[in-house]
Write an enzyme that holds these catalytic residues in place. Structure first.
Site, PDB file in Angstrom:
ATOM      1  N   HIS A  73      87.032  21.231  47.061  1.00 28.27           N
ATOM      2  CA  HIS A  73      86.821  22.352  47.983  1.00 28.27           C
ATOM      3  C   HIS A  73      87.030  21.899  49.420  1.00 28.27           C
ATOM      4  O   HIS A  73      86.687  20.776  49.783  1.00 28.27           O
ATOM      5  CB  HIS A  73      85.444  22.998  47.787  1.00 28.27           C
ATOM      6  N   ASP A  75      85.828  23.469  52.166  1.00 23.00           N
ATOM      7  CA  ASP A  75      84.761  23.806  53.113  1.00 23.00           C
ATOM      8  C   ASP A  75      83.661  22.746  53.135  1.00 23.00           C
ATOM      9  O   ASP A  75      83.497  21.978  52.188  1.00 23.00           O
ATOM     10  CB  ASP A  75      84.173  25.195  52.827  1.00 23.00           C
ATOM     11  N   ASP A 105      81.641  14.869  50.645  1.00 22.59           N
ATOM     12  CA  ASP A 105      81.592  16.212  50.018  1.00 22.59           C
ATOM     13  C   ASP A 105      82.564  17.144  50.718  1.00 22.59           C
ATOM     14  O   ASP A 105      82.150  17.924  51.560  1.00 22.59           O
ATOM     15  CB  ASP A 105      80.154  16.736  50.075  1.00 22.59           C
ATOM     16  N   GLU A 137      83.244  27.040  48.561  1.00 25.17           N
ATOM     17  CA  GLU A 137      82.490  26.466  47.439  1.00 25.17           C
ATOM     18  C   GLU A 137      81.022  26.381  47.803  1.00 25.17           C
ATOM     19  O   GLU A 137      80.142  26.626  46.986  1.00 25.17           O
ATOM     20  CB  GLU A 137      83.011  25.064  47.090  1.00 25.17           C
ATOM     21  N   GLU A 138      80.762  26.006  49.059  1.00 24.24           N
ATOM     22  CA  GLU A 138      79.377  25.749  49.477  1.00 24.24           C
ATOM     23  C   GLU A 138      78.557  27.031  49.547  1.00 24.24           C
ATOM     24  O   GLU A 138      77.342  26.993  49.660  1.00 24.24           O
ATOM     25  CB  GLU A 138      79.350  25.022  50.831  1.00 24.24           C
ATOM     26  N   GLU A 165      83.936  15.965  43.045  1.00 21.27           N
ATOM     27  CA  GLU A 165      82.665  15.983  43.788  1.00 21.27           C
ATOM     28  C   GLU A 165      82.049  14.584  43.734  1.00 21.27           C
ATOM     29  O   GLU A 165      82.288  13.829  42.781  1.00 21.27           O
ATOM     30  CB  GLU A 165      81.689  16.994  43.164  1.00 21.27           C
ATOM     31  N   HIS A 359      75.735  16.881  52.620  1.00 26.74           N
ATOM     32  CA  HIS A 359      74.956  17.892  53.354  1.00 26.74           C
ATOM     33  C   HIS A 359      74.008  17.289  54.384  1.00 26.74           C
ATOM     34  O   HIS A 359      73.264  18.008  55.025  1.00 26.74           O
ATOM     35  CB  HIS A 359      74.155  18.802  52.392  1.00 26.74           C
TER      36      HIS A 359
HETATM   37 ZN   LIG Z   1      80.805  19.718  47.261  1.00 28.66          ZN
END
Ligand SMILES: [Zn+2]
Length: 386
Positions: A73, A75, A105, A137-138, A165, A359
């Site tokens: 992903h 984003d 990520d 995705e997030e 991931e 994150h």
């Molecule tokens: Zn991710």
């Protein structure tokens, strides 16, 4: 430049695109499109309804079935309210670690795919390598949902999806799904002295919650045999119950926030069918007998399919062979893998970096993780020449 340096340079370019989920990812997609077109890949951009975001689908090699999808992903999560020591959108190297928002990520994986694409393009591929890079995705896997819809209609059927991931290159064959809802009850206000003259939205919300709790108990006995999830069954959580203005007023509006995490697709069907049946066939007729405009409405905030561990999974077997892993594991975080599985593509999660850094401020990926990822991707590509 050696391969790792190329991956690092590509990662530096990708980190500089601030592709936070709410913002556009088109600049990054244009970069990926250019890189892949240059090496001869067939590239398609699939835009969302706003036109501000896009998925990228690209293929190298023959247009036949049986290829491998490399999926990531584009984003990243926001950086506001996070205490970063470096600029999150500039790649910074320190002691073998590469810092920046999205390094683990999951732009590290995408950078590896892109930096190796020129090598893949020179191979005599018997089956294709596909690249699937998504948006949103997030938030709720919206991009991947659209992409998978397109894929399901495509005449070419890929066999395997590798979702990069961050797993520290461990082979992951399962994770629970995650489904979030807000259910709103509209009743009829009235004076508390005569409860039968109104429709108390909170009281119906409580009955609804009770039903969810009853289902939650029932789900325990539905756990698949040998389930490795913790807890092993599908769970339901009530995250909020709101409504009411005063002690002596029948409540006109109420809301229930709830989520469930299915371990298998049949549990998803069971919960959604049972709770919908209860709301529409048992609660609603009672509410509408007093007030025809009474209503129950459920808003879906997100439904991410789980990745169900399967006895037969060619993706898991290939990655286990390439990494030398004796067994595959399950994890507690969600990915887009279940969406690929839902259209009959074997899926596995395996990528560089650790979810522990995802994150967070000062997110990083270790260079040796990227080196390990390069080796695995080369192994995947080599397999497609056979
Ligand atoms: Zn991710």
């Amino acid at each position: 430049m050696n391969k790792l340096s190329r991956v690092q340079a590509t990662l530096a370019d990708l980190i500089a695109f601030p592709t936070i989920s709410v913002d556009s990812n088109l600049q990054m997609m244009a970069y990926l499109e250019e890189s892949l077109t240059k090496v001869g890949a067939r590239v398609t951009l699939q835009h969302d309804a706003t036109g501000k975001k896009a998925n990228l689908w690209a293929s190298l090699g023959p247009e036949v079935d049986g290829g491998v999808i490399l999926s990531g992903h584009s984003d990243v999560v926001p950086v506001e309210d996070q205490d970063w020591t470096t600029d999150p959108f500039t790649l910074v190297e320190k002691d073998g670690l590469l810092y920046g928002r999205g390094t683990c990520d999951m732009k590290g994986f995408i950078a590896a795919c892109i930096a190796l694409a020129p090598d893949f393009a020179k191979l005599d591929l018997k089956r294709p390598i596909h690249f699937a890079f998504t948006y949103d995705e997030e938030t709720a896997c919206l991009g991947a949902q659209a992409l998978v819809k397109m894929l399901a209609k495509s005449p070419v059927k890929p066999a395997i999806a590798l979702i990069g991931e961050p797993t520290e290159m461990r082979v992951i064959e399962g994770h629970k799904g995650c489904c979030e809802y807000t259910t709103r009850f509209t009743g009829l206000e009235g004076h508390g002295s005569n409860p039968n003259a109104g429709v108390n939205a909170v009281e119906y919300a409580v009955l609804y919650v009770s039903k969810l709790l009853e289902l939650r108990e029932g789900l325990k006995s539905r756990a698949p045999e040998g389930s490795r999830f913790d807890p092993p069954w599908t769970t339901i959580n009530i995250g909020g119950l709101h409504g009411g203005v005063a002690h002596n007023v029948i409540v006109g509006k109420a809301e229930v926030d709830w989520e469930f995490r299915p371990v298998q697709a049949t549990d998803y069907d069971y919960v959604t069918t049972e709770i919908t049946r209860y709301a529409t066939q048992e609660l609603l007729p009672k509410m509408q007998a007093i007030h025809p405009e009474a209503a129950i409405h459920t808003e879906t905030l997100g439904e991410v399919a789980g990745l169900e561990p399967m006895e037969i999974n060619a993706a898991r077997d290939l990655l286990a062979e390439l990494t030398g892993a004796n067994s595959a594991d399950v994890v507690s975080f969600g990915t887009e893998a279940g969406l690929f599985q839902s259209i009959g593509i074997d899926a596995v999660v395996c990528g560089p970096g650790s979810i522990a850094q995802a994150h967070k401020p000062d997110e990083f990926v270790a260079k040796d993780q990227l080196a390990a990822c390069i080796k695995i991707l080369e192994g995947v590509a080599h397999r497609l020449t056979q």
